[in-house]
Scaffold this active site. Structure first.
Site, PDB file in Angstrom:
ATOM      1  N   HIS A  19       0.821  -1.214   0.000  1.00 49.19           N
ATOM      2  CA  HIS A  19       0.000   0.000   0.000  1.00 49.19           C
ATOM      3  C   HIS A  19       0.858   1.267   0.000  1.00 49.19           C
ATOM      4  O   HIS A  19       0.471   2.276  -0.578  1.00 49.19           O
ATOM      5  CB  HIS A  19      -0.968  -0.020   1.183  1.00 49.19           C
ATOM      6  CG  HIS A  19      -1.984  -1.129   1.074  1.00 49.19           C
ATOM      7  ND1 HIS A  19      -2.696  -1.606   2.144  1.00 49.19           N
ATOM      8  CD2 HIS A  19      -2.386  -1.857  -0.008  1.00 49.19           C
ATOM      9  CE1 HIS A  19      -3.504  -2.580   1.730  1.00 49.19           C
ATOM     10  NE2 HIS A  19      -3.330  -2.746   0.431  1.00 49.19           N
ATOM     11  N   HIS A  42      -7.700  -7.922  -8.058  1.00 44.67           N
ATOM     12  CA  HIS A  42      -8.079  -8.626  -6.827  1.00 44.67           C
ATOM     13  C   HIS A  42      -8.293  -7.560  -5.744  1.00 44.67           C
ATOM     14  O   HIS A  42      -7.396  -7.288  -4.954  1.00 44.67           O
ATOM     15  CB  HIS A  42      -6.976  -9.583  -6.379  1.00 44.67           C
ATOM     16  CG  HIS A  42      -6.652 -10.653  -7.365  1.00 44.67           C
ATOM     17  ND1 HIS A  42      -6.035 -10.403  -8.568  1.00 44.67           N
ATOM     18  CD2 HIS A  42      -6.871 -11.993  -7.318  1.00 44.67           C
ATOM     19  CE1 HIS A  42      -5.886 -11.545  -9.226  1.00 44.67           C
ATOM     20  NE2 HIS A  42      -6.389 -12.520  -8.494  1.00 44.67           N
ATOM     21  N   SER A 101      -6.453  -1.859  -0.469  1.00 47.90           N
ATOM     22  CA  SER A 101      -5.875  -1.115  -1.594  1.00 47.90           C
ATOM     23  C   SER A 101      -6.879  -0.152  -2.245  1.00 47.90           C
ATOM     24  O   SER A 101      -6.496   0.975  -2.608  1.00 47.90           O
ATOM     25  CB  SER A 101      -5.263  -2.073  -2.622  1.00 47.90           C
ATOM     26  OG  SER A 101      -6.086  -3.187  -2.849  1.00 47.90           O
ATOM     27  N   GLU A 119     -13.550  -8.183  -8.071  1.00 43.09           N
ATOM     28  CA  GLU A 119     -13.455  -9.103  -6.929  1.00 43.09           C
ATOM     29  C   GLU A 119     -14.443 -10.234  -7.182  1.00 43.09           C
ATOM     30  O   GLU A 119     -15.595  -9.995  -7.525  1.00 43.09           O
ATOM     31  CB  GLU A 119     -13.772  -8.355  -5.622  1.00 43.09           C
ATOM     32  CG  GLU A 119     -13.939  -9.210  -4.399  1.00 43.09           C
ATOM     33  CD  GLU A 119     -12.732 -10.088  -4.060  1.00 43.09           C
ATOM     34  OE1 GLU A 119     -11.600  -9.587  -3.977  1.00 43.09           O
ATOM     35  OE2 GLU A 119     -12.953 -11.319  -3.900  1.00 43.09           O
ATOM     36  N   ASP A 149     -13.941 -12.331 -12.719  1.00 36.27           N
ATOM     37  CA  ASP A 149     -12.521 -12.662 -12.664  1.00 36.27           C
ATOM     38  C   ASP A 149     -11.695 -11.407 -13.003  1.00 36.27           C
ATOM     39  O   ASP A 149     -11.954 -10.739 -14.018  1.00 36.27           O
ATOM     40  CB  ASP A 149     -12.224 -13.785 -13.669  1.00 36.27           C
ATOM     41  CG  ASP A 149     -10.740 -14.019 -13.795  1.00 36.27           C
ATOM     42  OD1 ASP A 149     -10.134 -14.517 -12.848  1.00 36.27           O
ATOM     43  OD2 ASP A 149     -10.174 -13.651 -14.854  1.00 36.27           O
ATOM     44  N   GLY A 150     -10.726 -11.104 -12.177  1.00 37.80           N
ATOM     45  CA  GLY A 150      -9.989  -9.856 -12.328  1.00 37.80           C
ATOM     46  C   GLY A 150      -9.165  -9.785 -13.607  1.00 37.80           C
ATOM     47  O   GLY A 150      -9.007  -8.705 -14.190  1.00 37.80           O
ATOM     48  N   ASP A 170      -2.998  -8.384  -7.157  1.00 37.23           N
ATOM     49  CA  ASP A 170      -2.700  -8.772  -5.777  1.00 37.23           C
ATOM     50  C   ASP A 170      -3.381 -10.093  -5.410  1.00 37.23           C
ATOM     51  O   ASP A 170      -4.263 -10.136  -4.550  1.00 37.23           O
ATOM     52  CB  ASP A 170      -3.174  -7.635  -4.845  1.00 37.23           C
ATOM     53  CG  ASP A 170      -2.820  -7.900  -3.394  1.00 37.23           C
ATOM     54  OD1 ASP A 170      -1.916  -8.716  -3.125  1.00 37.23           O
ATOM     55  OD2 ASP A 170      -3.463  -7.286  -2.513  1.00 37.23           O
TER      56      ASP A 170
HETATM   57  N1  SAM Z   1      -5.808  -6.001  -2.876  1.00 34.41           N
HETATM   58  C1  SAM Z   1      -6.480  -6.164  -1.601  1.00 34.41           C
HETATM   59  C2  SAM Z   1      -5.875  -5.180  -0.636  1.00 34.41           C
HETATM   60  O1  SAM Z   1      -4.658  -4.894  -0.720  1.00 34.41           O
HETATM   61  O2  SAM Z   1      -6.598  -4.658   0.208  1.00 34.41           O
HETATM   62  C3  SAM Z   1      -6.373  -7.569  -1.079  1.00 34.41           C
HETATM   63  C4  SAM Z   1      -6.726  -8.642  -2.054  1.00 34.41           C
HETATM   64  S1  SAM Z   1      -6.613 -10.274  -1.406  1.00 34.41           S
HETATM   65  C5  SAM Z   1      -4.909 -10.543  -1.261  1.00 34.41           C
HETATM   66  C6  SAM Z   1      -7.049 -11.234  -2.814  1.00 34.41           C
HETATM   67  C7  SAM Z   1      -8.513 -11.151  -3.189  1.00 34.41           C
HETATM   68  O3  SAM Z   1      -8.662 -11.686  -4.490  1.00 34.41           O
HETATM   69  C8  SAM Z   1      -9.472 -11.947  -2.310  1.00 34.41           C
HETATM   70  O4  SAM Z   1     -10.471 -11.083  -1.824  1.00 34.41           O
HETATM   71  C9  SAM Z   1     -10.067 -13.000  -3.251  1.00 34.41           C
HETATM   72  O5  SAM Z   1     -11.431 -13.252  -2.978  1.00 34.41           O
HETATM   73  C10 SAM Z   1      -9.922 -12.341  -4.596  1.00 34.41           C
HETATM   74  N2  SAM Z   1      -9.808 -13.216  -5.783  1.00 34.41           N
HETATM   75  C11 SAM Z   1      -9.219 -14.428  -5.888  1.00 34.41           C
HETATM   76  N3  SAM Z   1      -9.206 -14.834  -7.178  1.00 34.41           N
HETATM   77  C12 SAM Z   1      -9.767 -13.838  -7.913  1.00 34.41           C
HETATM   78  C13 SAM Z   1      -9.990 -13.635  -9.293  1.00 34.41           C
HETATM   79  N4  SAM Z   1      -9.647 -14.557 -10.198  1.00 34.41           N
HETATM   80  N5  SAM Z   1     -10.570 -12.487  -9.699  1.00 34.41           N
HETATM   81  C14 SAM Z   1     -10.934 -11.539  -8.790  1.00 34.41           C
HETATM   82  N6  SAM Z   1     -10.739 -11.672  -7.460  1.00 34.41           N
HETATM   83  C15 SAM Z   1     -10.168 -12.804  -7.028  1.00 34.41           C
END
Ligand code: SAM
Length: 288
Positions: A19, A42, A101, A119, A149-150, A170
């Protein structure tokens, strides 16, 4: 099947690292009046409750952001580079919350800037949706949220008009292939959007074989005409900020493609401070 929940890890050592870097990249983009778009593959919840059962169970924020803020509350001057990040966080920490983030990016967004957040997890998306609605109501923030999907979502929704922006990647790396597929995805993105600042987070794992994983990841990254910066923080002592509360993770890494050209010097300037006050060893690699 998604099992990772960031609520257990919010405000930890890796969050501070990632961050802080996000805040520096966006602060750099803010030097020009033209708007930017911050994409996240993500996004997570947007905001985290540090008094939640999940956060209290691991106590990771204690060894992360709370350790940093205790340090800055003492008779010490916080490095200038950290000030914006700390100000954004402190405003939430008073209420036992830590901004994810999306919350950090919102803290730097001006009226001409936008956020596009993907997300997948239903509960995390519900939290993110609620947080974004409230931000739009309170400040008119330009945030769109997408339960998809991200990788697919950001590819479909970018580049932004005007071409200025950041992509934060992330993942939790529950899918081990991500180490290799993400650089390939980045290569395809940069073909369509050459100027994108792409930030890919990765964990530094204590176990053998990690160096090989990193080498594979970096070899798969596309060549760039801009600056590629790798910034790693490793936790060294029990007295400082610690990454070892997350099983197997001893540090936090970020590789930034098309990084601001000033960033490496900025970070070099806090190397000794990090080491002295937080027992963090910072390693920076600049290429080409
Ligand atoms: N970036 C966030 C932060 O710094 O506050 C934290 C993200 S966390 C490490 C990862 C997130 O990705 C989780 O909430 C999970 O549900 C989501 N996730 C996992 N696979 C994903 C995908 N293919 N597309 C979107 N989100 C996904």
């Amino acid at each position: 099947m998604l099992s990772y929940q960031h609520a257990y890890h919010a405000g930890n050592f890796a969050d501070v690292h990632k961050h802080l870097l996000l805040s520096r990249v966006l602060a750099y983009l803010n030097l020009k009046p033209a708007g930017w778009t911050c994409y996240e593959t993500h996004a997570g919840d947007g905001m985290y409750d540090l008094a939640s059962v999940e956060a209290l169970k691991t106590g990771e924020a204690e060894a992360g952001i709370k350790r940093l803020l205790n340090e800055s509350a003492r008779d010490l001057t916080l490095p200038e580079v950290m000030q914006t990040y700390v100000d954004i966080v402190r405003a939430q920490l008073d209420q036992q919350r830590y901004p994810g983030s999306p919350g950090i990016a919102l803290g730097l967004a001006r009226e001409q800037d936008a956020q596009v957040l993907c997300e997948l997890h239903p509960a995390a998306f519900a939290a993110l949706h609620g947080w974004a609605s409230s931000a739009r109501r309170h400040s008119g923030a330009r945030i769109s949220v997408h339960q998809r999907d991200g990788f697919e979502g950001v590819a479909a929704l970018s580049p932004p008009a005007g071409g200025r922006g950041v992509v934060l990647i992330d993942p939790s790396y529950e899918i081990k292939a991500d180490y290799e597929t993400i650089p390939l995805w980045t290569a395809a993105l940069l073909q369509r959007w050459r100027g994108a600042v792409v930030m890919q987070w990765y964990p530094i794992l204590a176990k053998a074989g990690h160096a090989e994983i990193l080498a594979t990841m970096k070899a798969a990254l596309p060549p760039t005409t801009g600056v590629r910066l790798t910034v790693e923080w490793s936790a060294t002592g029990s007295a400082g900020m610690r990454g070892d509360r997350t099983p197997g993770m001893s540090g936090s890494g970020m590789v930034i493609t098309n990084a601001p050209w000033t960033l490496a010097d900025e970070l070099a300037g806090i190397k000794d401070w990090l080491n002295e006050h937080l027992s963090i060893v910072q390693r920076i690699e600049v290429s080409p």
